[in-house]
Design an enzyme around this catalytic site. Structure first.
Site, short mmCIF file in Angstrom:
data_model
loop_
_atom_site.label_atom_id
_atom_site.label_comp_id
_atom_site.label_asym_id
_atom_site.label_seq_id
_atom_site.Cartn_x
_atom_site.Cartn_y
_atom_site.Cartn_z
N LYS A 116 1.97 -20.61 29.63
CA LYS A 116 0.92 -20.38 30.45
C LYS A 116 0.88 -20.71 31.96
CE LYS A 116 -1.47 -18.33 27.10
NZ LYS A 116 -1.70 -16.94 27.43
N TYR B 105 4.21 -23.41 24.83
CA TYR B 105 2.83 -22.75 25.06
C TYR B 105 2.47 -23.04 26.60
CZ TYR B 105 -1.88 -21.03 24.47
OH TYR B 105 -3.03 -20.39 24.79
P1 NAP Z 1 -5.56 -14.37 18.40
O1 NAP Z 1 -6.81 -14.80 17.49
O2 NAP Z 1 -4.37 -14.69 17.66
O3 NAP Z 1 -5.65 -13.21 18.72
C1 NAP Z 1 -4.42 -12.54 19.40
C2 NAP Z 1 -4.32 -11.12 19.34
O4 NAP Z 1 -3.14 -10.57 20.07
C3 NAP Z 1 -3.97 -10.59 17.76
O5 NAP Z 1 -4.64 -9.53 17.53
C4 NAP Z 1 -2.41 -10.39 17.70
O6 NAP Z 1 -2.06 -9.64 16.63
C5 NAP Z 1 -2.35 -10.04 19.02
N1 NAP Z 1 -0.82 -10.11 19.38
C6 NAP Z 1 0.07 -11.15 19.01
N2 NAP Z 1 1.38 -10.75 19.55
C7 NAP Z 1 1.19 -9.55 20.24
C8 NAP Z 1 2.06 -8.86 20.85
N3 NAP Z 1 3.41 -9.30 20.80
N4 NAP Z 1 1.76 -7.48 21.42
C9 NAP Z 1 0.58 -7.25 21.14
N5 NAP Z 1 -0.31 -7.97 20.56
C10 NAP Z 1 -0.39 -9.10 20.16
O7 NAP Z 1 -5.46 -15.16 19.59
P2 NAP Z 1 -6.67 -15.41 20.64
O8 NAP Z 1 -7.10 -16.96 20.46
O9 NAP Z 1 -7.83 -14.61 20.61
O10 NAP Z 1 -6.05 -15.62 22.07
C11 NAP Z 1 -6.21 -14.37 23.02
C12 NAP Z 1 -5.38 -15.09 24.37
O11 NAP Z 1 -6.04 -16.06 24.64
C13 NAP Z 1 -4.02 -15.77 24.29
O12 NAP Z 1 -3.30 -15.10 25.36
C14 NAP Z 1 -4.13 -16.98 24.11
O13 NAP Z 1 -2.95 -17.62 24.46
C15 NAP Z 1 -5.39 -17.15 25.02
N6 NAP Z 1 -5.84 -18.24 24.87
C16 NAP Z 1 -6.64 -18.90 23.59
C17 NAP Z 1 -7.21 -19.94 23.58
C18 NAP Z 1 -8.00 -20.16 22.29
O14 NAP Z 1 -8.50 -21.32 22.14
N7 NAP Z 1 -8.21 -19.57 21.14
C19 NAP Z 1 -7.41 -20.99 24.61
C20 NAP Z 1 -6.72 -20.58 25.81
C21 NAP Z 1 -6.00 -19.46 25.83
P3 NAP Z 1 -1.56 -10.45 15.27
O15 NAP Z 1 -2.96 -11.21 14.79
O16 NAP Z 1 -1.27 -9.27 14.37
O17 NAP Z 1 -0.46 -11.21 15.71
#
Ligand code: NAP
Length: 251
Positions: free
Chosen positions: A154, A150
Site C-alpha cells: 500500500k 500488505y
Molecule cells: P474484500 O471484501 O476482500 O473485497 C475485495 C474484492 O476484490 C472481492 O470481490 C475480491 O474477490 C476481489 N479481488 C480479489 N483479488 C482480485 C484480483 N486479483 N482481481 C480482481 N478482483 C479481485 O476487500 P475490501 O475490504 O472491500 O477491500 C477493497 C480495497 O480496500 C482493497 O484494496 C483493500 O486493500 C482496501 N482497504 C480495505 C480496508 C478494510 O478495512 N476493509 C482498509 C483499507 C484499505 P474474491 O472475494 O473472490 O477474492
C-alpha cells in the site's frame, strides 16, 4: 445536477466490499459504472443490484485481462472518465516468516494490478481529462504487525499515485489515493482471529480504542466520489486518510 452525472467509471474488485459500495454510490450520484471482479458471479450480482452500465471482469494480476476489461468498459461507456483501482488482497503473517511466493502475490494484486490498469486506461483518461482513484490504506502510512507485505504494497501504491500525478499534471489527468483504516468487510473479518491472538484483545475493543468505530464501505465510497468529482479539480497526488483518528494518535 448529481455530483458524478454522466461520468464513465470502471471499478476493479467491485463485486464485494468497498468496491461494491463505490460502484453503488457512484451510480446513485449519476455515474455510469462498469463493474469488474475476479469473481464473475459477484460482479453480475452487483451490476444487477445497482443497475450498472455493464460488467467487464478481470483478474488484476493478468495484464492481458486488465487491458481487455478496460477496452470492454470503454466500448460499453463510449470512453472513460474515472478508473478506480480497488481490487486488493491481504495476507496476515509475521513478515519474516512469510513465503516469498505470498509476498510476490500480494504485490501482484495490490501494486502491479493498479500499475497495469493505469497504463491501460491512461490514453482514454487523457482524452476525457479524467482521473484515477487508488484504494490504498493507512497500512501504507504506518506499520502494523502481521501486515508487513500488505503495508509495503500500500505504501508502493501511494507512491505510484504521487509520481503518476506529478508526471501527468500537464495532461490534466488527476491521480489520488484513499487511505482507510479498518472497515467492515470480509477482508477485515478474515484478519480478526490473527489480530486477537497477536494483541490478546478483542478486536472490537482495539477498534473502539484506536478509531472509534469500524469504517463502513460507504464512508470510503464518499471520499472516492468526492475525489472522482469535478469538485476535486485541484486535488492530485493526495492521499486521503479516513480512519477515525487512528493515525493521528500516539496512544
Ligand atoms: P474484500 O471484501 O476482500 O473485497 C475485495 C474484492 O476484490 C472481492 O470481490 C475480491 O474477490 C476481489 N479481488 C480479489 N483479488 C482480485 C484480483 N486479483 N482481481 C480482481 N478482483 C479481485 O476487500 P475490501 O475490504 O472491500 O477491500 C477493497 C480495497 O480496500 C482493497 O484494496 C483493500 O486493500 C482496501 N482497504 C480495505 C480496508 C478494510 O478495512 N476493509 C482498509 C483499507 C484499505 P474474491 O472475494 O473472490 O477474492
Amino acid at each position: 445536477m448529481s455530483e458524478l452525472e454522466g461520468k464513465r467509471v470502471f471499478v476493479t474488485g467491485s463485486g464485494a466490499g468497498i468496491g461494491k459500495a463505490i460502484a453503488t454510490l457512484f451510480t446513485q450520484r449519476g455515474a455510469r459504472v462498469v463493474v469488474s471482479d475476479i469473481n464473475a458471479d459477484a460482479a453480475e450480482q452487483t451490476a444487477a443490484e445497482i443497475g450498472a452500465a455493464g460488467v467487464a471482469n478481470c483478474d488484476v494480476t493478468d495484464e492481458a485481462q486488465v487491458q481487455s476489461a478496460i477496452a470492454q468498459a470503454v466500448e460499453i461507456l463510449g470512453g472513460l472518465d474515472v478508473l478506480v483501482n480497488n481490487a486488493g488482497i491481504e495476507v496476515s503473517s509475521p513478515l519474516l516468516h512469510q513465503s516469498t511466493e505470498s509476498f510476490d502475490r500480494i504485490h501482484a494484486v495490490n501494486v502491479r494490478g493498479p500499475f497495469v490498469a493505469m497504463k491501460a486506461a491512461i490514453g482514454h483518461l487523457i482524452e476525457s481529462t479524467g482521473n484515477v482513484v487508488n484504494i490504498a490504506s493507512i497500512a501504507g502510512i504506518g506499520g502494523s504487525p502481521l501486515l508487513g507485505s500488505y503495508c509495503a504494497s500500500k505504501a508502493a501504491l501511494i507512491q505510484l499515485t504521487r509520481v503518476a500525478a506529478v508526471e501527468m499534471r500537464p495532461t490534466g489527468v488527476r491521480f489520488n489515493a484513499v487511505c482507510p483504516g479498518f472497515a467492515d468487510t470480509a477482508m477485515v473479518e478474515r484478519l480478526v482471529p490473527d489480530f486477537e491472538a497477536a494483541t490478546q484483545m478483542p478486536f472490537g475493543d482495539l477498534v473502539a480504542m484506536k478509531q472509534g468505530r469500524l469504517g463502513t464501505p460507504e464512508d470510503i465510497a464518499e471520499v472516492a466520489a468526492f475525489l472522482a468529482s469535478d469538485r476535486a479539480s485541484w486535488i492530485t497526488g493526495a492521499s486521503y486518510v479516513l480512519d477515525g483518528g487512528l493515525t493521528a494518535s500516539l496512544v
